[in-house]
Scaffold this active site. Structure first.
Site, mmCIF file in Angstrom:
data_model
loop_
_atom_site.group_PDB
_atom_site.id
_atom_site.type_symbol
_atom_site.label_atom_id
_atom_site.label_comp_id
_atom_site.label_asym_id
_atom_site.label_seq_id
_atom_site.Cartn_x
_atom_site.Cartn_y
_atom_site.Cartn_z
ATOM 1 N N ASP A 46 0.837 -1.200 0.000
ATOM 2 C CA ASP A 46 0.000 0.000 0.000
ATOM 3 C C ASP A 46 0.868 1.246 0.000
ATOM 4 O O ASP A 46 1.525 1.544 0.990
ATOM 5 C CB ASP A 46 -0.897 0.017 1.244
ATOM 6 N N TYR A 51 2.775 9.584 0.360
ATOM 7 C CA TYR A 51 3.749 8.949 1.261
ATOM 8 C C TYR A 51 5.177 9.207 0.759
ATOM 9 O O TYR A 51 6.144 8.851 1.429
ATOM 10 C CB TYR A 51 3.528 7.438 1.380
ATOM 11 N N LYS A 76 -2.199 5.923 -4.617
ATOM 12 C CA LYS A 76 -3.413 6.735 -4.415
ATOM 13 C C LYS A 76 -3.226 8.144 -4.956
ATOM 14 O O LYS A 76 -2.142 8.738 -4.800
ATOM 15 C CB LYS A 76 -3.754 6.823 -2.922
ATOM 16 N N HIS A 109 -7.357 8.942 -2.802
ATOM 17 C CA HIS A 109 -6.894 8.881 -1.418
ATOM 18 C C HIS A 109 -7.944 9.417 -0.430
ATOM 19 O O HIS A 109 -8.254 8.765 0.567
ATOM 20 C CB HIS A 109 -5.580 9.671 -1.283
HETATM 21 P P1 NAP Z 1 -0.810 0.584 11.942
HETATM 22 O O1 NAP Z 1 -0.435 -0.338 10.850
HETATM 23 O O2 NAP Z 1 -2.082 0.389 12.669
HETATM 24 O O3 NAP Z 1 0.335 0.645 13.047
HETATM 25 C C1 NAP Z 1 1.684 0.842 12.704
HETATM 26 C C2 NAP Z 1 2.486 0.931 13.994
HETATM 27 O O4 NAP Z 1 2.413 -0.315 14.691
HETATM 28 C C3 NAP Z 1 3.953 1.207 13.732
HETATM 29 O O5 NAP Z 1 4.395 2.069 14.776
HETATM 30 C C4 NAP Z 1 4.612 -0.165 13.855
HETATM 31 O O6 NAP Z 1 5.939 -0.032 14.317
HETATM 32 C C5 NAP Z 1 3.740 -0.815 14.912
HETATM 33 N N1 NAP Z 1 3.669 -2.276 14.779
HETATM 34 C C6 NAP Z 1 3.462 -2.995 13.649
HETATM 35 N N2 NAP Z 1 3.467 -4.317 13.900
HETATM 36 C C7 NAP Z 1 3.692 -4.451 15.233
HETATM 37 C C8 NAP Z 1 3.822 -5.568 16.086
HETATM 38 N N3 NAP Z 1 3.707 -6.817 15.613
HETATM 39 N N4 NAP Z 1 4.054 -5.333 17.409
HETATM 40 C C9 NAP Z 1 4.164 -4.077 17.885
HETATM 41 N N5 NAP Z 1 4.055 -2.976 17.122
HETATM 42 C C10 NAP Z 1 3.818 -3.155 15.800
HETATM 43 O O7 NAP Z 1 -0.822 2.111 11.426
HETATM 44 P P2 NAP Z 1 -0.647 2.892 10.057
HETATM 45 O O8 NAP Z 1 0.736 2.824 9.540
HETATM 46 O O9 NAP Z 1 -1.270 4.219 10.286
HETATM 47 O O10 NAP Z 1 -1.633 2.128 9.032
HETATM 48 C C11 NAP Z 1 -1.196 1.099 8.180
HETATM 49 C C12 NAP Z 1 -1.158 1.592 6.738
HETATM 50 O O11 NAP Z 1 -2.439 2.066 6.317
HETATM 51 C C13 NAP Z 1 -0.249 2.801 6.494
HETATM 52 O O12 NAP Z 1 1.118 2.441 6.537
HETATM 53 C C14 NAP Z 1 -0.748 3.238 5.151
HETATM 54 O O13 NAP Z 1 -0.220 2.399 4.135
HETATM 55 C C15 NAP Z 1 -2.248 3.029 5.295
HETATM 56 N N6 NAP Z 1 -3.006 4.257 5.677
HETATM 57 C C16 NAP Z 1 -3.908 4.755 4.783
HETATM 58 C C17 NAP Z 1 -4.652 5.900 5.103
HETATM 59 C C18 NAP Z 1 -5.640 6.417 4.115
HETATM 60 O O14 NAP Z 1 -6.127 7.535 4.283
HETATM 61 N N7 NAP Z 1 -5.973 5.683 3.083
HETATM 62 C C19 NAP Z 1 -4.479 6.527 6.340
HETATM 63 C C20 NAP Z 1 -3.560 5.985 7.247
HETATM 64 C C21 NAP Z 1 -2.832 4.846 6.910
HETATM 65 P P3 NAP Z 1 7.208 -0.730 13.557
HETATM 66 O O15 NAP Z 1 7.212 -0.225 12.139
HETATM 67 O O16 NAP Z 1 8.369 -0.287 14.357
HETATM 68 O O17 NAP Z 1 6.977 -2.229 13.632
#
Ligand code: NAP
Length: 277
Positions: A46, A51, A76, A109
């Site tokens: 993704d 980004y 996106k 997006h």
């Molecule tokens: P998330 O995936 O809910 O959480 C990421 C956080 O969790 C990071 O700090 C990561 O740290 C940690 N983490 C991951 N696996 C873990 C584990 N097994 N144990 C402990 N901690 C863990 O949050 P997000 O990055 O906001 O969302 C995921 C993706 O969604 C984004 O990267 C992006 O691609 C997409 N997104 C899209 C939108 C949209 O508007 N469409 C908005 C927000 C996000 P480490 O990296 O250090 O493991």
């Protein structure tokens, strides 16, 4: 290596039940992290123009040595590129940044309703799909009225709507609309950006009952809801942990207990008011 199962999208594409979020994965470390995920079995990536890592994602795809047709690359369209001609131009820039000859899943997006151009943007995406630039087309952060309007105006329903979804915000109503319209839900911030979710006692209890980590329990909840989570992790061990959710099942009571954590969005990302350029 984890074999991540797929579901079939409304357009016939086999779509992984779990993918990798890449927000903040940039530079050489970002490429290495994405390559590690591909080596662990991830096949859905993704990305987004905003980004600023399309280059890293494309580089990781090439560096992995995995058959290009096995990998689904998402990017996106940012708000500043909404509009018919602007979207066609934006797609060309994304292809160039990715260094790839097609986008597997192309999303709007954010709808940015005050700009009022998401329908023109969607029409351009239909054209990009016709040209083979985008294999699957979908949206992100679209509400029920917006989804119905897209369908009525163009006859083309997005195959995916990527939305904020985690136990604090399970999106019951929107998921029911997706089921009715044949749209696959994708969960962004599936771990609620880690926050305090992973320390919730109910999460810990369910994880302990299955001998898994809290993260795996939460990601399994997404899979059983029928939504594709895209957890982001820069760490190969955590990436493997996150993908290892296809060998156990939560009970109906455990599913309900996790959904019972509902309390609202993480930071006010309401698509009717929040806009991103
Ligand atoms: P998330 O995936 O809910 O959480 C990421 C956080 O969790 C990071 O700090 C990561 O740290 C940690 N983490 C991951 N696996 C873990 C584990 N097994 N144990 C402990 N901690 C863990 O949050 P997000 O990055 O906001 O969302 C995921 C993706 O969604 C984004 O990267 C992006 O691609 C997409 N997104 C899209 C939108 C949209 O508007 N469409 C908005 C927000 C996000 P480490 O990296 O250090 O493991």
């Amino acid at each position: 290596m984890t074999n991540i199962p797929t579901v079939t999208l409304a357009d016939g594409v086999a779509f992984p039940e779990l993918g990798l979020g890449t927000y903040k994965l940039r530079g050489d470390d970002g490429v290495a992290a994405i390559v590690a995920a591909l080596e662990s079995g991830y096949r859905l990536l993704d990305s987004a123009v905003n980004y600023e890592n399309e280059g890293e994602v494309g580089e990781a795809v090439r560096r992995s040595g995995i058959d290009r047709d096995e990998i689904l690359v998402t990017t996106k369209i940012p708000g500043r590129d909404h509009g018919y001609d602007e979207t066609l131009a934006s797609a060309s820039r994304s292809l160039e940044a990715l260094g790839l000859d097609r986008i597997d899943l192309y999303l709007i997006h954010w709808p940015n309703p005050s700009v009022g151009k998401w329908l023109d943007t969607w029409r351009a995406m239909i054209e990009l799909q016709r040209r083979g630039v985008a294999r699957s087309i979908g949206v992100s952060n679209f509400t029920e009225p917006m989804l119905r309007r897209l369908a009525e105006a163009t006859g083309v329903v997005p195959v995916v709507n990527q939305v904020e979804l985690h136990p604090y915000y399970p999106q019951d109503e929107l998921r029911a609309v997706h089921a009715e319209l044949g749209i696959r839900t994708e969960s962004w911030s599936p771990l609620a950006r880690r926050s305090e979710l992973l320390a919730e006692p109910v999460v810990a209890d369910i994880a302990a009952a299955h001998g898994v980590t809290p993260t795996r329990a939460v990601l399994r909840w997404h899979v059983q809801l029928g939504s594709t989570p895209i957890p982001k992790s820069a760490d190969p061990d955590r990436q493997r942990e996150n993908a290892d959710v296809f060998g156990f099942a939560l009970t109906d009571d455990e599913m309900a207990a996790l959904s019972g954590l509902r309390r609202g969005r993480l930071w006010g990302g309401d698509p009717d008011t929040h806009e991103e350029m």
